[in-house]
Design a protein around this motif. Structure first.
Motif, PDB file in Angstrom:
ATOM      1  N   LYS A 140     -24.210 -10.047 -75.949  1.00  7.08           N
ATOM      2  CA  LYS A 140     -23.880  -8.654 -75.610  1.00  7.08           C
ATOM      3  C   LYS A 140     -22.540  -8.551 -74.888  1.00  7.08           C
ATOM      4  N   LYS A 141     -22.275  -9.444 -73.957  1.00  7.24           N
ATOM      5  CA  LYS A 141     -20.995  -9.414 -73.238  1.00  7.24           C
ATOM      6  C   LYS A 141     -19.826  -9.659 -74.188  1.00  7.24           C
ATOM      7  N   ASN A 142     -20.015 -10.576 -75.130  1.00  5.85           N
ATOM      8  CA  ASN A 142     -18.956 -10.833 -76.117  1.00  5.85           C
ATOM      9  C   ASN A 142     -18.762  -9.629 -77.029  1.00  5.85           C
ATOM     10  N   GLU A 143     -19.856  -8.992 -77.428  1.00  3.43           N
ATOM     11  CA  GLU A 143     -19.750  -7.784 -78.254  1.00  3.43           C
ATOM     12  C   GLU A 143     -19.020  -6.678 -77.497  1.00  3.43           C
ATOM     13  N   ASN A 144     -19.341  -6.533 -76.225  1.00  2.00           N
ATOM     14  CA  ASN A 144     -18.680  -5.505 -75.408  1.00  2.00           C
ATOM     15  C   ASN A 144     -17.180  -5.766 -75.272  1.00  2.00           C
ATOM     16  N   LYS A 145     -16.816  -7.033 -75.151  1.00  2.00           N
ATOM     17  CA  LYS A 145     -15.393  -7.376 -75.043  1.00  2.00           C
ATOM     18  C   LYS A 145     -14.664  -7.048 -76.346  1.00  2.00           C
ATOM     19  N   ILE A 146     -15.304  -7.311 -77.471  1.00  2.00           N
ATOM     20  CA  ILE A 146     -14.715  -6.979 -78.772  1.00  2.00           C
ATOM     21  C   ILE A 146     -14.504  -5.468 -78.876  1.00  2.00           C
ATOM     22  N   VAL A 147     -15.511  -4.702 -78.495  1.00  5.50           N
ATOM     23  CA  VAL A 147     -15.407  -3.235 -78.534  1.00  5.50           C
ATOM     24  C   VAL A 147     -14.272  -2.759 -77.628  1.00  5.50           C
ATOM     25  N   LEU A 148     -14.154  -3.355 -76.459  1.00  4.36           N
ATOM     26  CA  LEU A 148     -13.089  -2.990 -75.522  1.00  4.36           C
ATOM     27  C   LEU A 148     -11.711  -3.235 -76.127  1.00  4.36           C
ATOM     28  N   ILE A 149     -11.500  -4.402 -76.682  1.00  2.00           N
ATOM     29  CA  ILE A 149     -10.194  -4.723 -77.265  1.00  2.00           C
ATOM     30  C   ILE A 149      -9.911  -3.810 -78.455  1.00  2.00           C
ATOM     31  N   SER A 163     -10.881  -0.863 -78.872  1.00  2.00           N
ATOM     32  CA  SER A 163     -10.643   0.515 -78.415  1.00  2.00           C
ATOM     33  C   SER A 163      -9.201   0.774 -77.999  1.00  2.00           C
ATOM     34  N   ILE A 164      -8.429  -0.273 -77.738  1.00  2.00           N
ATOM     35  CA  ILE A 164      -7.054  -0.065 -77.269  1.00  2.00           C
ATOM     36  C   ILE A 164      -5.992  -0.522 -78.265  1.00  2.00           C
ATOM     37  N   ILE A 165      -6.405  -1.074 -79.383  1.00  2.00           N
ATOM     38  CA  ILE A 165      -5.423  -1.605 -80.342  1.00  2.00           C
ATOM     39  C   ILE A 165      -4.430  -0.530 -80.772  1.00  2.00           C
ATOM     40  N   ASP A 166      -4.909   0.669 -81.078  1.00  2.00           N
ATOM     41  CA  ASP A 166      -4.011   1.736 -81.530  1.00  2.00           C
ATOM     42  C   ASP A 166      -3.052   2.195 -80.431  1.00  2.00           C
ATOM     43  N   LEU A 167      -3.333   1.872 -79.198  1.00  2.00           N
ATOM     44  CA  LEU A 167      -2.464   2.260 -78.091  1.00  2.00           C
ATOM     45  C   LEU A 167      -1.384   1.218 -77.811  1.00  2.00           C
ATOM     46  N   LEU A 168      -1.470   0.094 -78.479  1.00  2.00           N
ATOM     47  CA  LEU A 168      -0.495  -0.979 -78.279  1.00  2.00           C
ATOM     48  C   LEU A 168       0.683  -0.811 -79.226  1.00  2.00           C
TER      49      LEU A 168
END
Length: 132
Positions: free
Chosen positions: A93-102, A104-109
């Motif tokens: 779950k923690k790894n899945e959450n980290k993937i979702v977090l990253i 979520s910001i890709i388009d802002l980079l």
């Protein structure tokens, strides 16, 4: 650009605060971001968040608590090293959450920083497949 493309860029930029040519981060585009997202964006852009500038940065994203700068600084320290961003968190779950977090910001980079984020997502997905 064609006239239509120029108009589309103009409308999209003004409606959403997104400059399609430069992918600038504007206040209307970043309102509602979580501190972890802000810290991660700064990490990928290689812009440091310190105890000295944390208050100013957090305030610019709408966080007004007196502790916001320190919290943002702590979040940045959590993600500033590549090994911490792409390392195993210990649970599925923690790894899945980290993937979702990253994700979520890709388009802002900026475009030149998106590849690094996408590579780290692939690494995390490989960890999920091989260990969980």
């Amino acid at each position: 650009f064609s006239r239509f493309t120029k108009k589309l860029i103009y409308v999209f930029k003004n409606d959403n605060g997104i400059n399609l040519l430069e992918k600038e981060i504007t206040s209307s585009r970043t309102k509602g971001l979580k501190m972890s997202q802000i810290a991660l964006i700064h990490s990928y852009k290689e812009v440091s968040i310190t105890r000295d500038n944390g208050d100013k940065i957090s305030y610019s994203f709408g966080f007004t608590s007196k502790n916001s700068g320190e919290k943002l600084y702590q979040q940045f320290n959590k993600y500033c090293r590549a090994i911490d961003r792409k390392g195993d968190e210990g649970t599925k779950k923690k790894n899945e959450n980290k993937i979702v977090l990253i994700e979520s910001i890709i388009d802002l980079l900026p475009n030149n920083k998106q590849e690094k984020a996408n590579d780290e997502i692939k690494i995390l997905k490989n960890i999920l497949e091989s260990q969980y």
